[in-house]
Design a protein around this motif. Structure first.
Motif, PDB file in Angstrom:
ATOM      1  N   LEU A   4       6.883  16.360  41.516  1.00 33.41           N
ATOM      2  CA  LEU A   4       6.461  17.655  42.110  1.00 33.41           C
ATOM      3  C   LEU A   4       5.178  18.341  41.404  1.00 33.41           C
ATOM      4  O   LEU A   4       5.077  18.272  40.197  1.00 33.41           O
ATOM      5  CB  LEU A   4       7.656  18.571  42.109  1.00 33.41           C
ATOM      6  CG  LEU A   4       7.152  19.990  42.573  1.00 33.41           C
ATOM      7  CD1 LEU A   4       7.284  19.925  44.050  1.00 33.41           C
ATOM      8  CD2 LEU A   4       8.435  20.907  42.387  1.00 33.41           C
ATOM      9  N   LEU A   5       4.269  18.597  42.464  1.00 37.40           N
ATOM     10  CA  LEU A   5       2.956  18.937  42.065  1.00 37.40           C
ATOM     11  C   LEU A   5       3.025  20.555  42.468  1.00 37.40           C
ATOM     12  O   LEU A   5       2.384  20.598  43.824  1.00 37.40           O
ATOM     13  CB  LEU A   5       1.850  18.201  42.382  1.00 37.40           C
ATOM     14  CG  LEU A   5       1.703  17.038  41.683  1.00 37.40           C
ATOM     15  CD1 LEU A   5       0.341  16.015  42.313  1.00 37.40           C
ATOM     16  CD2 LEU A   5       1.618  16.801  40.252  1.00 37.40           C
ATOM     17  N   PRO A   6       3.109  21.660  42.034  1.00 37.35           N
ATOM     18  CA  PRO A   6       2.985  22.831  42.656  1.00 37.35           C
ATOM     19  C   PRO A   6       1.500  23.307  42.695  1.00 37.35           C
ATOM     20  O   PRO A   6       0.936  23.066  41.840  1.00 37.35           O
ATOM     21  CB  PRO A   6       3.898  23.952  41.864  1.00 37.35           C
ATOM     22  CG  PRO A   6       4.704  23.142  40.983  1.00 37.35           C
ATOM     23  CD  PRO A   6       3.810  21.739  40.754  1.00 37.35           C
ATOM     24  N   THR A  87       9.036  29.392  50.620  1.00 37.62           N
ATOM     25  CA  THR A  87       8.869  30.762  50.665  1.00 37.62           C
ATOM     26  C   THR A  87       9.906  31.348  49.532  1.00 37.62           C
ATOM     27  O   THR A  87      11.061  30.889  49.542  1.00 37.62           O
ATOM     28  CB  THR A  87       9.045  31.441  51.981  1.00 37.62           C
ATOM     29  OG1 THR A  87       7.999  30.893  52.993  1.00 37.62           O
ATOM     30  CG2 THR A  87       8.890  32.971  52.097  1.00 37.62           C
ATOM     31  N   GLY A  88       9.588  32.353  48.729  1.00 28.32           N
ATOM     32  CA  GLY A  88      10.577  32.917  47.945  1.00 28.32           C
ATOM     33  C   GLY A  88      10.057  33.123  46.628  1.00 28.32           C
ATOM     34  O   GLY A  88       8.983  32.864  46.240  1.00 28.32           O
ATOM     35  N   ASP A  89      10.747  33.271  45.751  1.00 32.92           N
ATOM     36  CA  ASP A  89      10.658  33.674  44.527  1.00 32.92           C
ATOM     37  C   ASP A  89      10.183  32.208  43.876  1.00 32.92           C
ATOM     38  O   ASP A  89      10.814  30.991  44.262  1.00 32.92           O
ATOM     39  CB  ASP A  89      11.838  34.100  43.630  1.00 32.92           C
ATOM     40  CG  ASP A  89      11.703  33.981  41.898  1.00 32.92           C
ATOM     41  OD1 ASP A  89      10.873  34.935  41.473  1.00 32.92           O
ATOM     42  OD2 ASP A  89      12.127  32.817  41.426  1.00 32.92           O
ATOM     43  N   PRO A  90       8.964  31.974  43.141  1.00 29.14           N
ATOM     44  CA  PRO A  90       8.669  30.853  42.743  1.00 29.14           C
ATOM     45  C   PRO A  90       9.304  29.732  41.916  1.00 29.14           C
ATOM     46  O   PRO A  90       9.571  28.666  42.207  1.00 29.14           O
ATOM     47  CB  PRO A  90       7.082  31.135  42.062  1.00 29.14           C
ATOM     48  CG  PRO A  90       6.658  32.266  42.454  1.00 29.14           C
ATOM     49  CD  PRO A  90       7.994  33.030  42.765  1.00 29.14           C
ATOM     50  N   VAL A  95      12.874  25.015  41.876  1.00 27.17           N
ATOM     51  CA  VAL A  95      14.211  24.396  41.407  1.00 27.17           C
ATOM     52  C   VAL A  95      15.017  23.895  42.772  1.00 27.17           C
ATOM     53  O   VAL A  95      15.443  22.969  42.536  1.00 27.17           O
ATOM     54  CB  VAL A  95      14.722  25.634  40.390  1.00 27.17           C
ATOM     55  CG1 VAL A  95      16.454  24.861  40.323  1.00 27.17           C
ATOM     56  CG2 VAL A  95      14.332  25.940  39.064  1.00 27.17           C
ATOM     57  N   GLU A  96      15.196  24.758  43.561  1.00 27.18           N
ATOM     58  CA  GLU A  96      15.896  24.159  44.818  1.00 27.18           C
ATOM     59  C   GLU A  96      14.971  23.142  45.461  1.00 27.18           C
ATOM     60  O   GLU A  96      15.593  22.159  45.804  1.00 27.18           O
ATOM     61  CB  GLU A  96      15.872  25.328  45.728  1.00 27.18           C
ATOM     62  CG  GLU A  96      16.836  26.333  45.338  1.00 27.18           C
ATOM     63  CD  GLU A  96      16.730  27.778  46.396  1.00 27.18           C
ATOM     64  OE1 GLU A  96      16.188  27.638  47.477  1.00 27.18           O
ATOM     65  OE2 GLU A  96      17.529  28.791  45.930  1.00 27.18           O
ATOM     66  N   LEU A  97      13.428  23.057  45.336  1.00 26.00           N
ATOM     67  CA  LEU A  97      13.131  22.122  46.050  1.00 26.00           C
ATOM     68  C   LEU A  97      13.124  20.743  45.095  1.00 26.00           C
ATOM     69  O   LEU A  97      13.168  19.666  45.780  1.00 26.00           O
ATOM     70  CB  LEU A  97      11.494  22.248  45.981  1.00 26.00           C
ATOM     71  CG  LEU A  97      10.565  21.423  46.706  1.00 26.00           C
ATOM     72  CD1 LEU A  97      10.863  21.297  48.201  1.00 26.00           C
ATOM     73  CD2 LEU A  97       9.043  21.991  46.738  1.00 26.00           C
ATOM     74  N   ILE A  98      12.934  21.046  43.780  1.00 27.80           N
ATOM     75  CA  ILE A  98      13.241  19.698  42.861  1.00 27.80           C
ATOM     76  C   ILE A  98      14.664  18.893  43.109  1.00 27.80           C
ATOM     77  O   ILE A  98      14.610  17.693  43.350  1.00 27.80           O
ATOM     78  CB  ILE A  98      13.328  20.304  41.365  1.00 27.80           C
ATOM     79  CG1 ILE A  98      11.888  20.590  40.850  1.00 27.80           C
ATOM     80  CG2 ILE A  98      13.959  19.270  40.431  1.00 27.80           C
ATOM     81  CD1 ILE A  98      12.009  21.661  39.756  1.00 27.80           C
ATOM     82  N   ALA A 132      14.008  24.220  35.227  1.00 29.48           N
ATOM     83  CA  ALA A 132      13.965  22.992  36.070  1.00 29.48           C
ATOM     84  C   ALA A 132      15.324  22.289  35.203  1.00 29.48           C
ATOM     85  O   ALA A 132      15.238  22.088  34.114  1.00 29.48           O
ATOM     86  CB  ALA A 132      12.823  22.638  35.958  1.00 29.48           C
ATOM     87  N   PRO A 133      15.927  21.429  36.308  1.00 30.02           N
ATOM     88  CA  PRO A 133      16.685  20.224  36.058  1.00 30.02           C
ATOM     89  C   PRO A 133      16.108  19.076  35.489  1.00 30.02           C
ATOM     90  O   PRO A 133      16.974  18.121  35.180  1.00 30.02           O
ATOM     91  CB  PRO A 133      17.828  20.103  37.112  1.00 30.02           C
ATOM     92  CG  PRO A 133      16.821  20.470  38.229  1.00 30.02           C
ATOM     93  CD  PRO A 133      15.742  21.624  37.831  1.00 30.02           C
ATOM     94  N   VAL A 134      14.863  18.776  35.369  1.00 32.88           N
ATOM     95  CA  VAL A 134      13.952  17.571  35.272  1.00 32.88           C
ATOM     96  C   VAL A 134      13.107  18.358  34.185  1.00 32.88           C
ATOM     97  O   VAL A 134      12.722  19.392  34.102  1.00 32.88           O
ATOM     98  CB  VAL A 134      13.527  17.112  36.413  1.00 32.88           C
ATOM     99  CG1 VAL A 134      14.496  16.630  37.520  1.00 32.88           C
ATOM    100  CG2 VAL A 134      12.476  18.084  37.164  1.00 32.88           C
TER     101      VAL A 134
END
Length: 158
Positions: A4-6, A87-90, A95-98, A132-134
């Motif tokens: 993941l690259l934010p 969208t949302g709290d970064p 974390v949800e995306l991960i 983060a879980p990773v």
């Protein structure tokens, strides 16, 4: 490996992309998920643009625009990637995306030279490193070369 690259559109974010490209060039087999986290619409934005679908489109388009240069860098190196605007709290959104996208690593830029300073200032990078879980690999901002440093010092003296 899915990385993941934010991306926030900053030069530091492009530096993190270049770092991730070097990892692949050095032999890491990976594909990338580029993401941009948009803030939820403010009350003012909801009053000015009362159509939630239009607000969503505007937010999505802004995120896509911020991802363009990072996409160009990965395209230039022939690397596989996907993009997603959330969208949302970064920290919570990342974390949800991960979890949803099954990312195995996050590579992101770190603006704060000190973990303590980052924690005190509420750095997204440091908060994500804890939540983060990773693993989260924090890429330090590039140091200016000596010519840039001299120019900066001369400007400060004048």
């Amino acid at each position: 490996m899915r990385i993941l690259l934010p991306i926030d559109g900053s030069e530091l974010a492009l530096h993190e992309v270049r770092f991730a490209i070097r990892l692949v060039q050095d032999g890491l087999r990976a594909d990338f998920l580029l993401t941009n986290v948009q803030e939820p619409a403010s009350l003012y934005e909801m009053v000015v643009v009362p159509d939630p679908q239009a607000l969503g489109t505007i937010s999505h388009d802004a995120g896509e625009h911020l991802l363009q240069e990072a996409c160009r860098l990965l395209d230039a190196h022939g690397l596989a990637y996907e993009t997603e605007i959330v969208t949302g709290d970064p920290v919570q959104a990342l974390v949800e995306l991960i979890e949803r996208q099954q990312c195995e690593l996050v590579v992101m830029g770190d603006r704060n030279p000190s973990p303590l300073l980052g924690a005190l200032q509420g750095s997204v990078a440091h908060s994500l490193a804890h939540a983060a879980p990773v693993p989260v690999l924090l890429v330090k901002a590039p140091v200016n070369d000596s010519a840039d440093a001299q120019t900066d010092m001369q400007g400060a003296e004048g």
